[in-house]
Design an enzyme around this catalytic site. Structure first.
Site, PDB file in Angstrom:
ATOM      1  N   ASP A  93      27.568  46.935  18.541  1.00  0.00           N
ATOM      2  CA  ASP A  93      26.452  46.110  18.099  1.00  0.00           C
ATOM      3  C   ASP A  93      25.776  46.824  16.930  1.00  0.00           C
ATOM      4  OD1 ASP A  93      25.009  48.169  19.197  1.00  0.00           O
ATOM      5  OD2 ASP A  93      24.314  47.049  20.932  1.00  0.00           O
ATOM      6  N   ASP A 267      29.134  40.086  26.711  1.00  0.00           N
ATOM      7  CA  ASP A 267      28.970  41.461  27.199  1.00  0.00           C
ATOM      8  C   ASP A 267      27.694  41.507  28.009  1.00  0.00           C
ATOM      9  OD1 ASP A 267      26.561  43.147  25.752  1.00  0.00           O
ATOM     10  OD2 ASP A 267      27.209  41.409  24.582  1.00  0.00           O
ATOM     11  N   CYS A 305      39.389  40.946  47.227  1.00  0.00           N
ATOM     12  CA  CYS A 305      39.266  41.723  45.990  1.00  0.00           C
ATOM     13  C   CYS A 305      40.304  42.840  45.928  1.00  0.00           C
ATOM     14  CB  CYS A 305      37.848  42.292  45.887  1.00  0.00           C
ATOM     15  SG  CYS A 305      37.596  43.289  44.408  1.00  0.00           S
ATOM     16  N   CYS A 307      39.986  45.642  44.056  1.00  0.00           N
ATOM     17  CA  CYS A 307      39.447  46.927  43.602  1.00  0.00           C
ATOM     18  C   CYS A 307      39.510  47.987  44.703  1.00  0.00           C
ATOM     19  CB  CYS A 307      37.998  46.751  43.113  1.00  0.00           C
ATOM     20  SG  CYS A 307      36.785  46.841  44.449  1.00  0.00           S
ATOM     21  N   CYS A 310      37.083  47.755  47.724  1.00  0.00           N
ATOM     22  CA  CYS A 310      37.419  46.759  48.749  1.00  0.00           C
ATOM     23  C   CYS A 310      38.721  47.097  49.477  1.00  0.00           C
ATOM     24  CB  CYS A 310      37.513  45.372  48.111  1.00  0.00           C
ATOM     25  SG  CYS A 310      35.926  44.782  47.499  1.00  0.00           S
ATOM     26  N   HIS A 336      34.009  47.806  41.543  1.00  0.00           N
ATOM     27  CA  HIS A 336      34.112  46.488  42.177  1.00  0.00           C
ATOM     28  C   HIS A 336      33.528  45.399  41.271  1.00  0.00           C
ATOM     29  CE1 HIS A 336      33.769  43.121  44.890  1.00  0.00           C
ATOM     30  NE2 HIS A 336      32.516  43.019  44.475  1.00  0.00           N
TER      31      HIS A 336
END
Length: 376
Positions: A93, A267, A305, A307, A310, A336
């Site tokens: 940015d 974002d 999930c 990840c 999880c 996660h």
């Protein structure tokens, strides 16, 4: 790898779009969610773990990096990609938003902004030219124009003044950016929640000509209804053959609503910030892992999930490490959340490609409306 920056639109479904942004550092599948790596790191994550979640691109922050460790130092150490060990694309940015929201005692003129660092009180000056120089030193793949982002609510006269100044700065940004093959410069549409001002801004930006266009000045306190009101027309005011980036958004339903209205990139710090404060986003809404109901729960956060939080840990464990103030808590919950956000993006890309976005969206909202699984 592509030699230059390009955008190809693959499929639309209603106003939702899916495509690919090609850069010399890799492809970005759209719609894309960019995790925020403010100070050259996505907090609590290793870069390879961020890539594993499905992220094709990260966001770096000009304001924070110019103050510490400085753009000059990063350039001397081989540029931001090497410095933070991230080989895929990076968008930076311009620093404008942080100057407005974080810096103390700032003074705004036609030339730019002088401000005091929030770190040590040192004085700095940021102009369109300096912002382009910093982003060139960092070596980012997608560079944002320097703009002024007024906080909403603001009166029309103030919004119009800030927008017109931003358009003059956009012209100076383009000139200072110069010819940099393989790197892209995005213009930022301003104009608050006023359609006429947004149209004027879009027209000015297209006259200058950019590689992509951002819808700026939203998610600054106007609320979701007002934001969606702007997104009902703003993306359509921008070229359809260039990426459209909604800055600083947002919550899962903000993201889905934005993609539905024609946005390609977003974002937000939310997945990582929430992870550090014990909040997990799931297909069934938000889970506060700090709540006592999880203390004896052997089940995963979200059984669907992929990840590590999880797959390998129980709610009881996640609750324990959060309560104990252990570092692994922020790491697992951030991993996660970022995975969940990337899974939303993949779900939307697939749904748009197959022409079933509306059905996907209904399912998404229905799942979240169900709420968390019942306590044991």
């Amino acid at each position: 790898m592509a030699e230059k920056f390009a955008f190809s639109l693959k499929r639309t479904d209603g106003r939702a779009r899916t495509g690919v942004i090609s850069t010399p550092r890799g492809e970005i599948r759209t719609p894309a969610f960019m995790p925020v790596g403010t100070a050259a790191t996505v907090k609590a994550m290793m870069p390879e773990s961020v890539a594993e979640t499905g992220a094709d691109i990260l966001l770096g922050n000009t304001y924070h990096l110019m103050l510490r460790p400085t753009a000059e130092r990063i350039a001397a150490l081989g540029g931001l990609h090497r410095f933070m060990n991230w080989s895929k694309p990076i968008l930076t940015d311009s620093g404008g938003f942080q100057v407005m929201s974080l810096a103390g005692l700032r003074k705004l003129t036609e030339e730019g902004v002088t401000f005091k660092s929030h770190i040590d009180g040192s004085r700095h000056k940021l102009t369109p030219e300096r912002s382009m120089e910093i982003q060139r030193l960092l070596g980012s793949d997608i560079v944002m124009c320097f703009d002024e982002c007024p906080a909403l609510p603001a009166d029309d006269a103030e919004v119009a003044r800030a927008m017109r100044l931003s358009m003059r700065w956009a012209e100076r940004s383009k000139e200072a950016f110069g010819d940099r093959p393989g790197h892209a410069l995005f213009g930022i549409q301003q104009g608050g929640v006023t359609e006429e001002l947004r149209a004027e801004s879009a027209e000015a930006l297209q006259a200058i000509g950019f590689d992509g266009y951002a819808v700026g000045g939203l998610a600054v306190g106007e609320g979701q209804e007002a934001m969606f009101g702007v997104l009902d027309y703003a993306p359509g005011q921008l070229p359809s053959d260039k990426p459209r980036y909604l800055m600083g958004v947002g919550k899962p339903d903000d993201i889905v609503g934005a993609v539905k209205r024609g946005i390609d990139m977003m974002d937000c710090v939310l997945p990582s910030r929430s992870g550090r404060t014990g909040q997990a986003f799931t297909r069934h809404g938000v889970v506060n892992i700090k709540n006592a109901r999880h203390a004896d729960d052997p089940r995963p956060l979200d059984e669907a999930c992929r990840c590590p939080a999880c797959r390998n840990y129980s709610r009881a464990y996640l609750h324990h490490v959060f309560r104990a103030g252990e570092m692994i808590s922020g790491m697992l919950l951030t991993w996660h959340n970022l995975t969940y956000f990337q899974d939303i993006m993949q779900g939307m890309r697939d749904a748009i490609s197959e022409g079933r976005f509306d059905a996907w969206e209904r399912e998404f909202h229905a799942g979240r409306a169900e709420g968390d699984i019942a306590p044991l």
